[in-house]
Design an enzyme around this catalytic site. Sequence first.
Site, mmCIF file in Angstrom:
data_model
loop_
_atom_site.group_PDB
_atom_site.id
_atom_site.type_symbol
_atom_site.label_atom_id
_atom_site.label_comp_id
_atom_site.label_asym_id
_atom_site.label_seq_id
_atom_site.Cartn_x
_atom_site.Cartn_y
_atom_site.Cartn_z
ATOM 1 N N ARG A 19 0.873 -0.968 0.213
ATOM 2 C CA ARG A 19 -0.217 0.052 -0.076
ATOM 3 C C ARG A 19 0.709 1.704 0.051
ATOM 4 O O ARG A 19 0.559 2.159 0.664
ATOM 5 C CB ARG A 19 -1.418 -0.138 1.416
ATOM 6 C CG ARG A 19 -2.255 0.643 0.795
ATOM 7 C CD ARG A 19 -3.161 0.589 1.865
ATOM 8 N NE ARG A 19 -3.457 -0.729 2.229
ATOM 9 C CZ ARG A 19 -4.025 -1.346 3.662
ATOM 10 N NH1 ARG A 19 -3.712 -0.382 5.278
ATOM 11 N NH2 ARG A 19 -3.669 -2.546 4.122
ATOM 12 N N ARG A 23 -3.980 6.497 1.001
ATOM 13 C CA ARG A 23 -4.627 7.592 1.360
ATOM 14 C C ARG A 23 -3.061 8.275 2.323
ATOM 15 O O ARG A 23 -3.759 9.795 2.705
ATOM 16 C CB ARG A 23 -6.058 7.356 2.574
ATOM 17 C CG ARG A 23 -6.528 6.675 1.043
ATOM 18 C CD ARG A 23 -7.697 6.217 2.387
ATOM 19 N NE ARG A 23 -7.395 5.240 3.076
ATOM 20 C CZ ARG A 23 -8.443 4.357 3.645
ATOM 21 N NH1 ARG A 23 -9.265 5.166 4.013
ATOM 22 N NH2 ARG A 23 -7.928 3.352 4.330
ATOM 23 N N ARG A 32 -8.220 10.939 -5.987
ATOM 24 C CA ARG A 32 -8.857 10.322 -5.471
ATOM 25 C C ARG A 32 -10.241 10.889 -5.712
ATOM 26 O O ARG A 32 -10.975 10.664 -6.232
ATOM 27 C CB ARG A 32 -8.718 9.296 -4.361
ATOM 28 C CG ARG A 32 -9.941 9.597 -3.505
ATOM 29 C CD ARG A 32 -10.173 6.995 -4.251
ATOM 30 N NE ARG A 32 -11.492 7.117 -3.387
ATOM 31 C CZ ARG A 32 -12.836 7.149 -3.533
ATOM 32 N NH1 ARG A 32 -12.874 8.268 -4.349
ATOM 33 N NH2 ARG A 32 -13.926 6.511 -2.708
ATOM 34 N N ASP A 69 -6.866 -2.991 -6.899
ATOM 35 C CA ASP A 69 -7.913 -3.582 -5.504
ATOM 36 C C ASP A 69 -7.824 -5.351 -5.830
ATOM 37 O O ASP A 69 -8.198 -6.005 -6.686
ATOM 38 C CB ASP A 69 -9.024 -3.451 -5.284
ATOM 39 C CG ASP A 69 -9.709 -3.718 -4.011
ATOM 40 O OD1 ASP A 69 -8.769 -2.996 -2.476
ATOM 41 O OD2 ASP A 69 -10.426 -4.441 -3.518
ATOM 42 N N TYR A 145 -14.392 -12.235 1.256
ATOM 43 C CA TYR A 145 -15.269 -11.107 1.306
ATOM 44 C C TYR A 145 -16.628 -11.603 0.456
ATOM 45 O O TYR A 145 -17.507 -10.523 0.870
ATOM 46 C CB TYR A 145 -14.245 -10.494 0.459
ATOM 47 C CG TYR A 145 -13.062 -9.750 1.225
ATOM 48 C CD1 TYR A 145 -13.693 -8.411 1.873
ATOM 49 C CD2 TYR A 145 -11.916 -9.936 1.089
ATOM 50 C CE1 TYR A 145 -12.951 -7.026 2.331
ATOM 51 C CE2 TYR A 145 -10.902 -9.010 1.349
ATOM 52 C CZ TYR A 145 -11.653 -7.602 2.361
ATOM 53 O OH TYR A 145 -10.996 -6.779 3.135
#
Length: 341
Positions: A19, A23, A32, A69, A145
């Site tokens: 990562r 962010r 973004r 992702d 998920y």
Amino acid sequence: MLAALAGEVRTRPPFWLMRQAGRYLPEYRELRAKAGSFLDLCYNPDFAVEVTLQPLRRYGMDAAILFSDILVVPHALGQPLAYLEGEGPKLDPVRNVEDLKRLSRDRFHETLAPVYETVRRLSTAIPRDTTLIGFAGAPWTIACYMVEGAGSKEYAHVKRWAYGDPAGFAQLIDLIVEVTADYLCRQIEAGAETVQLFDSWAGVLPVGEFRRWVIEPTRRIVALVKAKHPNTPIIGFPRGAGHAYEDYVADAGVDAVGLDTTVSPVWAARNLQTRLPVQGNLDPIMLATGGKAMETATRCILEALADRPFVFNLGHGVIQSTPPDHVAALTRILRDWPERG
């Protein structure tokens, strides 16, 4: 990095960060906001290439990892997916064999075409001495998920299906194995030089189930990818595996293994690194904390692992609150290893 993954010992171990694009970087947050949704960011090659390059410009890591992702795989199978602000991913759950009928491979590669285009562009956009990493989620984590419909604390739905109807659950795992292997092959053909399988929830399974739903599906993916691309190294990251790391290293077939935060570097050097290259494993919170604590922890990892094939990384992804200056400080420590003077 490719030399380290091939078993060479480098005077300065190569490094990248899970990562590393994200962010914590103001330039990422700006892009973004322009993209609209998170999926729009992942599926827009212009944006995805730019996001991938942002940390390279700041820090000059030895590898760039494709910005995407892991959940684009179930999305490409037709499972509705949305990312809600402050809540994370939400999917329409698949919880039995009947629900599997809602999934389809018909538009799988069509949906993922922008990802392949991003890889193609990155293969020429990154510096020549920078390794391009492709990736996918490992079957157990993707199944978590898909079945839970979101992140989970207990994984009750997915475990009940796996324990109570293993033959039915195996149909889901088989599907994920096949499309994931194909997905990774397409990334390699587009220019990825190595690929990583993220099994973020591997550690929630007991030992016997770990072998069945983590090791064996990973082994099958590795075999399928290696049949087409025998020289492309595959990194496995079975987060939370604990002592099962040894079984994973012995039997999953991966070329290198990523260590999570809980693994002792000294133990890993003795029990894992004698078999294959290892990658890891600074605590992301340590990076966010910075200062002397981060420096000491980083040097302890280097002292334990840098004398054998090794790629420096975190034990999980960079967290949002990490000051960019701390990543710069970490970069300086790594570039000065072994310390001069």
